[in-house]
Enzyme design. Structure first.
Site, PDB file in Angstrom:
ATOM      1  N   HIS A 440       0.816  -1.220   0.000  1.00 52.76           N
ATOM      2  CA  HIS A 440       0.000   0.000   0.000  1.00 52.76           C
ATOM      3  C   HIS A 440       0.851   1.272   0.000  1.00 52.76           C
ATOM      4  CE1 HIS A 440      -3.542  -2.413   2.016  1.00 52.76           C
ATOM      5  NE2 HIS A 440      -3.351  -2.722   0.739  1.00 52.76           N
TER       6      HIS A 440
HETATM    7  C1  FAD Z   1      -0.651  -7.277  -5.149  1.00 54.18           C
HETATM    8  C2  FAD Z   1      -1.405  -6.081  -4.672  1.00 54.18           C
HETATM    9  C3  FAD Z   1      -2.617  -6.255  -3.995  1.00 54.18           C
HETATM   10  C4  FAD Z   1      -3.300  -5.142  -3.523  1.00 54.18           C
HETATM   11  N1  FAD Z   1      -4.531  -5.330  -2.946  1.00 54.18           N
HETATM   12  C5  FAD Z   1      -5.260  -4.233  -2.594  1.00 54.18           C
HETATM   13  C6  FAD Z   1      -6.598  -4.383  -2.125  1.00 54.18           C
HETATM   14  O1  FAD Z   1      -7.174  -5.469  -2.117  1.00 54.18           O
HETATM   15  N2  FAD Z   1      -7.249  -3.264  -1.720  1.00 54.18           N
HETATM   16  C7  FAD Z   1      -6.661  -2.024  -1.738  1.00 54.18           C
HETATM   17  O2  FAD Z   1      -7.274  -1.060  -1.297  1.00 54.18           O
HETATM   18  N3  FAD Z   1      -5.427  -1.853  -2.253  1.00 54.18           N
HETATM   19  C8  FAD Z   1      -4.733  -2.928  -2.707  1.00 54.18           C
HETATM   20  N4  FAD Z   1      -3.505  -2.757  -3.280  1.00 54.18           N
HETATM   21  C9  FAD Z   1      -3.017  -1.389  -3.491  1.00 54.18           C
HETATM   22  C10 FAD Z   1      -3.718  -0.727  -4.675  1.00 54.18           C
HETATM   23  O3  FAD Z   1      -3.974  -1.638  -5.712  1.00 54.18           O
HETATM   24  C11 FAD Z   1      -2.813   0.379  -5.197  1.00 54.18           C
HETATM   25  O4  FAD Z   1      -2.446   1.203  -4.133  1.00 54.18           O
HETATM   26  C12 FAD Z   1      -3.468   1.241  -6.270  1.00 54.18           C
HETATM   27  O5  FAD Z   1      -3.866   0.427  -7.337  1.00 54.18           O
HETATM   28  C13 FAD Z   1      -2.469   2.293  -6.730  1.00 54.18           C
HETATM   29  O6  FAD Z   1      -2.977   2.938  -7.860  1.00 54.18           O
HETATM   30  P1  FAD Z   1      -2.068   3.906  -8.720  1.00 54.18           P
HETATM   31  O7  FAD Z   1      -2.908   4.417  -9.805  1.00 54.18           O
HETATM   32  O8  FAD Z   1      -1.405   4.880  -7.798  1.00 54.18           O
HETATM   33  O9  FAD Z   1      -0.899   2.982  -9.292  1.00 54.18           O
HETATM   34  P2  FAD Z   1      -1.011   1.702 -10.215  1.00 54.18           P
HETATM   35  O10 FAD Z   1      -2.378   1.137 -10.206  1.00 54.18           O
HETATM   36  O11 FAD Z   1       0.107   0.814  -9.801  1.00 54.18           O
HETATM   37  O12 FAD Z   1      -0.778   2.255 -11.687  1.00 54.18           O
HETATM   38  C14 FAD Z   1       0.436   2.714 -12.193  1.00 54.18           C
HETATM   39  C15 FAD Z   1       0.442   2.420 -13.687  1.00 54.18           C
HETATM   40  O13 FAD Z   1       1.467   3.186 -14.309  1.00 54.18           O
HETATM   41  C16 FAD Z   1       2.204   2.354 -15.190  1.00 54.18           C
HETATM   42  N5  FAD Z   1       3.545   2.929 -15.287  1.00 54.18           N
HETATM   43  C17 FAD Z   1       4.467   3.032 -14.303  1.00 54.18           C
HETATM   44  N6  FAD Z   1       5.574   3.656 -14.758  1.00 54.18           N
HETATM   45  C18 FAD Z   1       5.337   3.965 -16.059  1.00 54.18           C
HETATM   46  C19 FAD Z   1       6.112   4.618 -17.059  1.00 54.18           C
HETATM   47  N7  FAD Z   1       7.338   5.087 -16.800  1.00 54.18           N
HETATM   48  N8  FAD Z   1       5.580   4.749 -18.305  1.00 54.18           N
HETATM   49  C20 FAD Z   1       4.325   4.293 -18.568  1.00 54.18           C
HETATM   50  N9  FAD Z   1       3.559   3.653 -17.648  1.00 54.18           N
HETATM   51  C21 FAD Z   1       4.059   3.502 -16.406  1.00 54.18           C
HETATM   52  C22 FAD Z   1       2.180   0.992 -14.498  1.00 54.18           C
HETATM   53  O14 FAD Z   1       2.500  -0.040 -15.382  1.00 54.18           O
HETATM   54  C23 FAD Z   1       0.749   0.956 -13.977  1.00 54.18           C
HETATM   55  O15 FAD Z   1      -0.148   0.481 -14.945  1.00 54.18           O
HETATM   56  C24 FAD Z   1      -2.781  -3.845  -3.741  1.00 54.18           C
HETATM   57  C25 FAD Z   1      -1.587  -3.673  -4.443  1.00 54.18           C
HETATM   58  C26 FAD Z   1      -0.902  -4.774  -4.926  1.00 54.18           C
HETATM   59  C27 FAD Z   1       0.365  -4.555  -5.699  1.00 54.18           C
END
Ligand code: FAD
Length: 502
Positions: A440
């Protein structure tokens, strides 16, 4: 030229792209490093977390930290647990970043996003939003036993863990299904016949109060399928002529003219290119958004110097981050796993969350996770190389403070009591041996006013001192959240999108 370029089609990026491209006058381009694997069985099955060593859709960092690397990002591979933090977290957030992030301001955004199939018509909830929310009807034997033990220990069942503070819990009044919304149902638990747990001992030890309790986990799951933000937001918008999503394309650096971002450089296999835009929004997640800023010369001065990156703007990127350390309490179990989402119930006690996992991560060993949801210890993200393929270094610095260690020792002792499985001495060595991450991570690009020396972005996610650049993902959250971050990430992206179109 593109009006808005979004880096990363993860949880936040999908929501932002869908919200912004609803305006046909705005051309939206999304670049995503990972592939589009829309229809694979594993991704649609919420019981399956594709995070093993064989997974091809992950960013991997030290300490078993992973992130989703595909369209949908971490939201496409996560545990589907979709829960709002308590109002106290937004009070702390708005104290740092202003009234846009008060609970009163964000609650309507949460409500608009959801289609809560259990409590949608209750106050403080929503019906008709894009994200279906449901709770398990047929918990596994282990979840049921855990819940029964909570009852025996005197913990109340919270019917709806997403009930906003100040609203009464929905009353258990089962009625016929109406308009696709099931009405509130009675607790399905409460049967006795489990070993005795002494609630006084537990409450005394933790100072718990009776607003804590256990309940069914709100899940972003519909008809047995994982409903991540790609499914609920991005894919339905993809036919719009003003939205272009390109997968397998990693953004390597921001392009700047002075202190104005004018686009990005990217790599797709051996191909390299540039995309220009009026406005760039980083949605690359708490690790990669920070890494991208640092590689582009926006970061702590000593770090930029040591990496040999020309300094565009000194900024405390990566200097503060937080996560939920989790201790695994395991015990032998001969019963096979039943197909189920990883978490059907949780027990919340102030800043502790007990997670009875339905799946065995080590064969023959059943696990209850004990997570510290409001740690004092904070971590740091740095880069060891400017090569974008070299993983960032995330030092979560879990359990640095004695307060955090003491809370987890209490939590583990409580879990042992609750399960009726004594554990020997729980010292620091034991804690570290059983320590893991909840996955997280947040806060690497903290939100706050410019005078706040820890702040990277303002209250709308705009990077201080840089033009035409916004960060709109979990990186910006400036306080620890007492619940899993997925619901907050989606709310945050929707709220920032709304500010951008105003
Ligand atoms: C295994 C796992 C289980 C989890 N389970 C839960 C849960 O059940 N409930 C909950 O509340 N939270 C959970 N979380 C946490 C939650 O999923 C994340 O905190 C949330 O999805 C974060 O969203 P975000 O948009 O910040 O990042 P992300 O969803 O990680 O998105 C980032 C995106 O940017 C892309 N990216 C990164 N760098 C680049 C680049 N340089 N160029 C182009 N694209 C790029 C990545 O490939 C990705 O698609 C979990 C996380 C994980 C890893």
């Amino acid at each position: 030229m593109t009006s808005t370029l979004i880096v990363g089609a993860g949880s936040a990026g999908c929501v932002l792209a869908a919200r912004l491209s609803a305006d046909p006058a705005r051309s939206v381009r999304v670049l995503e490093a990972g592939p589009a694997c829309r229809t694979t069985r594993e991704l649609l099955d919420p019981a399956h977390l594709p995070v093993g060593p064989e997974s091809q859709v992950l960013w991997r960092y030290r300490g078993n930290l992973v992130r989703g690397k595909l369209i949908g990002g971490s939201g496409a591979i996560n545990g589907s647990y979709f829960i709002r933090p308590p109002a106290a977290d937004f009070a702390a957030w708005s104290a740092v970043a202003g009234p846009r992030w008060s609970f009163e301001s964000v609650l309507p955004v949460f409500c608009d996003l959801e289609h809560d199939m259990d409590f949608g018509t209750a106050p403080g909830h929503g019906v008709g939003g894009p994200i279906p929310i449901s709770r398990t009807d047929n918990p596994t034997e282990f979840s049921t036993e855990f819940a029964q033990r909570c009852v025996a220990a005197g913990f109340p069942e919270i019917l709806d863990l997403n009930t906003p503070t100040g609203y009464a819990q929905p009353r258990p009044a089962p009625t016929e299904s109406r308009g696709g919304i099931r009405q509130e149902r009675p607790p399905i638990l409460g049967s006795p016949g489990v070993p005795d747990v002494d609630p006084t001992r537990i409450f005394t030890r933790l100072g718990a109060n009776h607003t804590d309790g256990f309940g069914r986990v709100p899940l972003a799951v519909s008809r047995g399928r994982r409903a991540g933000p790609a499914v609920t937001h991005l894919y339905p918008a993809m036919q719009r002529p003003n939205l272009l999503v390109t997968s397998d394309t990693m953004v390597t650096r921001l392009l700047l003219r002075g202190t104005k971002v004018i686009g990005v450089e990217w790599a797709r296999g051996r191909e390299h290119g540039r995309t220009y835009a009026d406005q760039t929004v980083l949605c690359a997640g708490a690790v990669e958004s920070a890494a991208l800023l640092i590689r582009s010369g926006i970061g702590p001065e000593p770090l930029l110097r040591s990496l040999g990156v020309p300094i565009v703007l000194p900024a405390p990127v990566g200097a503060w981050c937080t996560d939920h350390p989790e201790i695994g309490v395991e015990f032998p179990d001969d019963e096979p796993d039943e197909p189920a989402v990883p978490l059907e119930y949780v027990l919340e006690i102030d800043d502790l969350e007990l997670r009875p996992y339905t799946q065995m991560y080590t064969p023959g060993l059943r696990r209850v996770g004990v997570a510290l949801m409001h740690p004092e210890s904070t971590g740091e993200l740095t880069l060891v190389s400017t090569d974008p393929t070299v993983p960032a270094h995330v030092d979560q610095r879990y359990l640095r403070g004695e307060t955090d260690r003491a809370r987890l020792r209490d939590g583990v002792a409580l879990t042992a009591d609750l399960l009726g499985r004594p554990i020997g001495r729980i010292d620091d060595a034991w804690l570290y041996a059983n320590l893991g991450t909840s996955q997280h991570l947040s806060g690497t690009c903290r939100m706050g006013p410019e005078r706040d020396e820890r702040a990277v972005v303002d209250d709308q996610g705009r990077v201080h001192g840089i033009d035409a650049l916004t960060v709109a993902d979990l990186s910006v959250v400036p306080v620890p959240l007492r619940r899993g971050p997925q619901a907050t990430t989606v709310m945050l992206a929707a709220a920032i999108a709304d500010h951008m179109v105003m």
